[in-house]
Design a protein around this motif. Structure first.
Motif, PDB file in Angstrom:
ATOM      1  N   MET A   1      35.956  27.917  52.399  1.00 34.92           N
ATOM      2  CA  MET A   1      34.703  27.882  51.656  1.00 34.92           C
ATOM      3  C   MET A   1      34.336  29.319  51.314  1.00 34.92           C
ATOM      4  SD  MET A   1      30.992  26.550  53.041  1.00 34.92           S
ATOM      5  CE  MET A   1      31.534  24.885  53.330  1.00 34.92           C
ATOM      6  N   SER A   2      34.355  29.595  49.996  1.00 35.68           N
ATOM      7  CA  SER A   2      34.047  30.953  49.555  1.00 35.68           C
ATOM      8  C   SER A   2      33.592  30.880  48.101  1.00 35.68           C
ATOM      9  CB  SER A   2      35.304  31.833  49.665  1.00 35.68           C
ATOM     10  OG  SER A   2      35.105  33.064  49.010  1.00 35.68           O
ATOM     11  N   PRO A   3      32.447  31.481  47.765  1.00 38.78           N
ATOM     12  CA  PRO A   3      31.982  31.388  46.374  1.00 38.78           C
ATOM     13  C   PRO A   3      33.025  31.902  45.383  1.00 38.78           C
ATOM     14  CG  PRO A   3      30.290  32.345  47.774  1.00 38.78           C
ATOM     15  CD  PRO A   3      31.522  32.208  48.622  1.00 38.78           C
ATOM     16  N   TYR A   4      33.634  33.014  45.739  1.00 41.68           N
ATOM     17  CA  TYR A   4      34.630  33.610  44.841  1.00 41.68           C
ATOM     18  C   TYR A   4      36.000  33.575  45.506  1.00 41.68           C
ATOM     19  CZ  TYR A   4      30.257  35.476  43.056  1.00 41.68           C
ATOM     20  OH  TYR A   4      28.974  35.594  42.595  1.00 41.68           O
ATOM     21  N   ILE A   5      37.000  33.163  44.741  1.00 43.70           N
ATOM     22  CA  ILE A   5      38.356  33.095  45.282  1.00 43.70           C
ATOM     23  C   ILE A   5      39.310  33.816  44.331  1.00 43.70           C
ATOM     24  CG2 ILE A   5      40.293  31.552  45.850  1.00 43.70           C
ATOM     25  CD1 ILE A   5      38.234  29.465  46.738  1.00 43.70           C
ATOM     26  N   ALA A   6      40.085  34.740  44.879  1.00 46.02           N
ATOM     27  CA  ALA A   6      41.197  35.344  44.131  1.00 46.02           C
ATOM     28  C   ALA A   6      42.269  35.637  45.170  1.00 46.02           C
ATOM     29  CB  ALA A   6      40.754  36.621  43.418  1.00 46.02           C
ATOM     30  N   LEU A   7      43.321  34.840  45.143  1.00 47.04           N
ATOM     31  CA  LEU A   7      44.309  34.900  46.220  1.00 47.04           C
ATOM     32  C   LEU A   7      45.237  36.096  46.076  1.00 47.04           C
ATOM     33  CD1 LEU A   7      45.267  31.112  46.277  1.00 47.04           C
ATOM     34  CD2 LEU A   7      43.763  32.328  47.881  1.00 47.04           C
ATOM     35  N   SER A   8      45.434  36.793  47.172  1.00 49.08           N
ATOM     36  CA  SER A   8      46.412  37.881  47.187  1.00 49.08           C
ATOM     37  C   SER A   8      47.769  37.286  47.568  1.00 49.08           C
ATOM     38  CB  SER A   8      46.003  38.925  48.221  1.00 49.08           C
ATOM     39  OG  SER A   8      46.071  38.352  49.510  1.00 49.08           O
ATOM     40  N   ASP A   9      48.822  38.067  47.369  1.00 48.93           N
ATOM     41  CA  ASP A   9      50.160  37.583  47.738  1.00 48.93           C
ATOM     42  C   ASP A   9      50.246  37.303  49.235  1.00 48.93           C
ATOM     43  OD1 ASP A   9      50.927  37.675  45.134  1.00 48.93           O
ATOM     44  OD2 ASP A   9      51.945  39.618  45.280  1.00 48.93           O
ATOM     45  N   ASP A  10      49.565  38.125  50.028  1.00 56.03           N
ATOM     46  CA  ASP A  10      49.618  37.929  51.487  1.00 56.03           C
ATOM     47  C   ASP A  10      48.974  36.608  51.896  1.00 56.03           C
ATOM     48  OD1 ASP A  10      50.909  40.272  51.843  1.00 56.03           O
ATOM     49  OD2 ASP A  10      49.126  41.438  52.397  1.00 56.03           O
ATOM     50  N   ILE A  11      47.814  36.314  51.300  1.00 58.91           N
ATOM     51  CA  ILE A  11      47.127  35.049  51.627  1.00 58.91           C
ATOM     52  C   ILE A  11      47.978  33.862  51.177  1.00 58.91           C
ATOM     53  CG2 ILE A  11      45.106  33.620  51.077  1.00 58.91           C
ATOM     54  CD1 ILE A  11      44.081  35.771  52.726  1.00 58.91           C
ATOM     55  N   LYS A  12      48.566  33.999  49.992  1.00 59.51           N
ATOM     56  CA  LYS A  12      49.427  32.910  49.497  1.00 59.51           C
ATOM     57  C   LYS A  12      50.604  32.678  50.433  1.00 59.51           C
ATOM     58  CE  LYS A  12      48.656  33.277  44.538  1.00 59.51           C
ATOM     59  NZ  LYS A  12      49.244  33.774  43.306  1.00 59.51           N
ATOM     60  N   LYS A  13      51.166  33.770  50.918  1.00 59.21           N
ATOM     61  CA  LYS A  13      52.314  33.661  51.816  1.00 59.21           C
ATOM     62  C   LYS A  13      51.917  32.904  53.092  1.00 59.21           C
ATOM     63  CE  LYS A  13      55.707  36.795  53.724  1.00 59.21           C
ATOM     64  NZ  LYS A  13      55.933  38.220  54.005  1.00 59.21           N
ATOM     65  N   LYS A  34      27.988  30.000  37.318  1.00 56.96           N
ATOM     66  CA  LYS A  34      27.632  28.712  36.709  1.00 56.96           C
ATOM     67  C   LYS A  34      28.050  28.604  35.249  1.00 56.96           C
ATOM     68  CE  LYS A  34      23.888  27.666  39.795  1.00 56.96           C
ATOM     69  NZ  LYS A  34      22.479  27.594  40.054  1.00 56.96           N
ATOM     70  N   LYS A  35      28.002  29.751  34.534  1.00 55.83           N
ATOM     71  CA  LYS A  35      28.364  29.684  33.111  1.00 55.83           C
ATOM     72  C   LYS A  35      29.867  29.573  32.916  1.00 55.83           C
ATOM     73  CE  LYS A  35      24.290  31.735  31.122  1.00 55.83           C
ATOM     74  NZ  LYS A  35      23.593  33.026  31.098  1.00 55.83           N
ATOM     75  N   GLN A  36      30.598  30.090  33.852  1.00 55.86           N
ATOM     76  CA  GLN A  36      32.063  30.041  33.737  1.00 55.86           C
ATOM     77  C   GLN A  36      32.689  29.945  35.141  1.00 55.86           C
ATOM     78  OE1 GLN A  36      34.875  29.045  32.375  1.00 55.86           O
ATOM     79  NE2 GLN A  36      34.329  30.134  30.517  1.00 55.86           N
ATOM     80  N   PRO A  37      32.665  28.735  35.721  1.00 59.18           N
ATOM     81  CA  PRO A  37      33.185  28.574  37.095  1.00 59.18           C
ATOM     82  C   PRO A  37      34.637  29.019  37.273  1.00 59.18           C
ATOM     83  CG  PRO A  37      31.985  26.611  36.407  1.00 59.18           C
ATOM     84  CD  PRO A  37      32.117  27.479  35.198  1.00 59.18           C
ATOM     85  N   THR A  38      35.408  29.021  36.177  1.00 57.73           N
ATOM     86  CA  THR A  38      36.808  29.442  36.322  1.00 57.73           C
ATOM     87  C   THR A  38      36.907  30.922  36.708  1.00 57.73           C
ATOM     88  OG1 THR A  38      36.869  29.819  33.945  1.00 57.73           O
ATOM     89  CG2 THR A  38      37.762  27.737  34.717  1.00 57.73           C
ATOM     90  N   ASN A  39      35.815  31.668  36.552  1.00 55.39           N
ATOM     91  CA  ASN A  39      35.815  33.044  37.054  1.00 55.39           C
ATOM     92  C   ASN A  39      35.769  33.085  38.583  1.00 55.39           C
ATOM     93  OD1 ASN A  39      35.911  34.020  34.487  1.00 55.39           O
ATOM     94  ND2 ASN A  39      33.709  34.446  34.330  1.00 55.39           N
ATOM     95  N   SER A  40      35.364  31.980  39.193  1.00 60.95           N
ATOM     96  CA  SER A  40      35.353  31.910  40.658  1.00 60.95           C
ATOM     97  C   SER A  40      36.632  31.314  41.225  1.00 60.95           C
ATOM     98  CB  SER A  40      34.168  31.065  41.143  1.00 60.95           C
ATOM     99  OG  SER A  40      32.950  31.694  40.863  1.00 60.95           O
ATOM    100  N   LEU A  41      37.317  30.502  40.424  1.00 63.79           N
ATOM    101  CA  LEU A  41      38.630  29.973  40.836  1.00 63.79           C
ATOM    102  C   LEU A  41      39.481  29.892  39.568  1.00 63.79           C
ATOM    103  CD1 LEU A  41      40.411  28.706  43.125  1.00 63.79           C
ATOM    104  CD2 LEU A  41      39.670  26.488  42.284  1.00 63.79           C
TER     105      LEU A  41
END
Ligand SMILES: [Zn+2]
Length: 268
Positions: A1-13, A34-41
């Motif tokens: 659970m995190s408002p903003y998500i941007a996965l690093s290679d380490d987290i993906k691994k 809210k205007k562009q949720p894809t900026n959060s995922l």
């Protein structure tokens, strides 16, 4: 659970280690923008999560909390799931554990977990993506349940980030049963005594083990059980062999598996 998500290679691994665990339910909750949720995922991270066999992705517009947990451990923290937060920020968090032998810590992990699940199940959420594993269930031997693949039951991820609140997390079963006909899958049922996933059968709502116990029981017709056969939710002693589905779930069960006769009973 995190408002903003941007996965690093380490987290993906780290996450990728679990990609073949069809029983492991991964729930992703993101929010904000809210205007562009894809900026959060982003589409890229959405695609990464959607490869897993058992996934729920939920958008909660006003989410500000950051929580990372599994069945036995969790962290409530200030840190978003962003590489920049991990590398650049000073963050702070509290760790909770069921494994801990310090008794005072034990109920806190359960409280935090329950609160996180209340957020997951909240009616105002936008369910974005639901993917569920599908198994074959042998009516006589539940050890031979076989994973045959996963089905996407719901997907409204889009690049515009326009999401609707049409379905609820609780509308979806945790697992599916393979159907050997034109329907590729059906919803599985649950043993009304132990909650084990089984073939849905309104006339046979016990797993093989509980069925054997029930048959030996001299007062079996009087036995009330703890779970709902259709949803697996606790029935608090209001289900039994004759009335295995709670009144509030009967219509939906009937829509999916019926028609079956509605037995009027105060215990529903
Ligand atoms: Zn059982």
């Amino acid at each position: 659970m995190s408002p903003y998500i941007a996965l690093s290679d380490d987290i993906k691994k780290l996450l990728r280690r679990h990609i073949n665990k069809e029983q492991l339910h991964i729930i992703i909750i993101f929010g904000k923008n809210k205007k562009q949720p894809t900026n959060s995922l982003s589409k890229k991270d959405f695609d990464f999560f959607s490869q897993f066999p058992f996934v729920s992705i939920i958008y909660v517009p006003n989410l500000h909390a950051k929580y990372y947990g599994n069945d036995s451990e969790s962290v409530v923290t200030s840190m978003n799931l962003l590489e920049s937060s991990i590398n650049k920020n000073i963050e702070f968090g509290c760790y909770f554990s069921h494994k801990s032998n310090i008794p005072s810590l034990v109920p806190e992990d359960a409280n935090v977990y329950d609160y996180a699940h209340r957020i997951v199940e909240h009616k105002a959420n936008n369910v974005i993506y639901i993917k569920r594993p599908c198994f074959t269930y042998d009516a006589n031997n539940y050890n031979r349940n076989k994973y045959i693949g996963s089905y996407i039951l719901y997907n409204q991820y889009n690049d515009r980030g326009e999401y609707e609140n049409k379905v609820q997390f609780t509308d979806f079963p945790p697992q599916l049963e393979y159907a050997d006909n034109n329907n590729k899958y059906i919803y599985c049922g649950f043993c009304i005594r132990c909650c084990k996933e089984i073939h849905f059968d309104i006339n046979q709502p016990y797993c093989p083990k509980c069925k054997t116990d029930w048959e030996k029981d001299e007062e079996k017709e009087l036995r009330y059980e703890e779970y709902d056969h259709f949803t697996g939710e606790p029935s608090c002693g209001n289900t039994c062999k004759k009335y295995p589905i709670l009144k509030r779930n009967f219509k939906k069960a009937n829509d999916i598996f019926g028609p079956f006769e509605l037995n009027k009973n105060d215990n529903y």
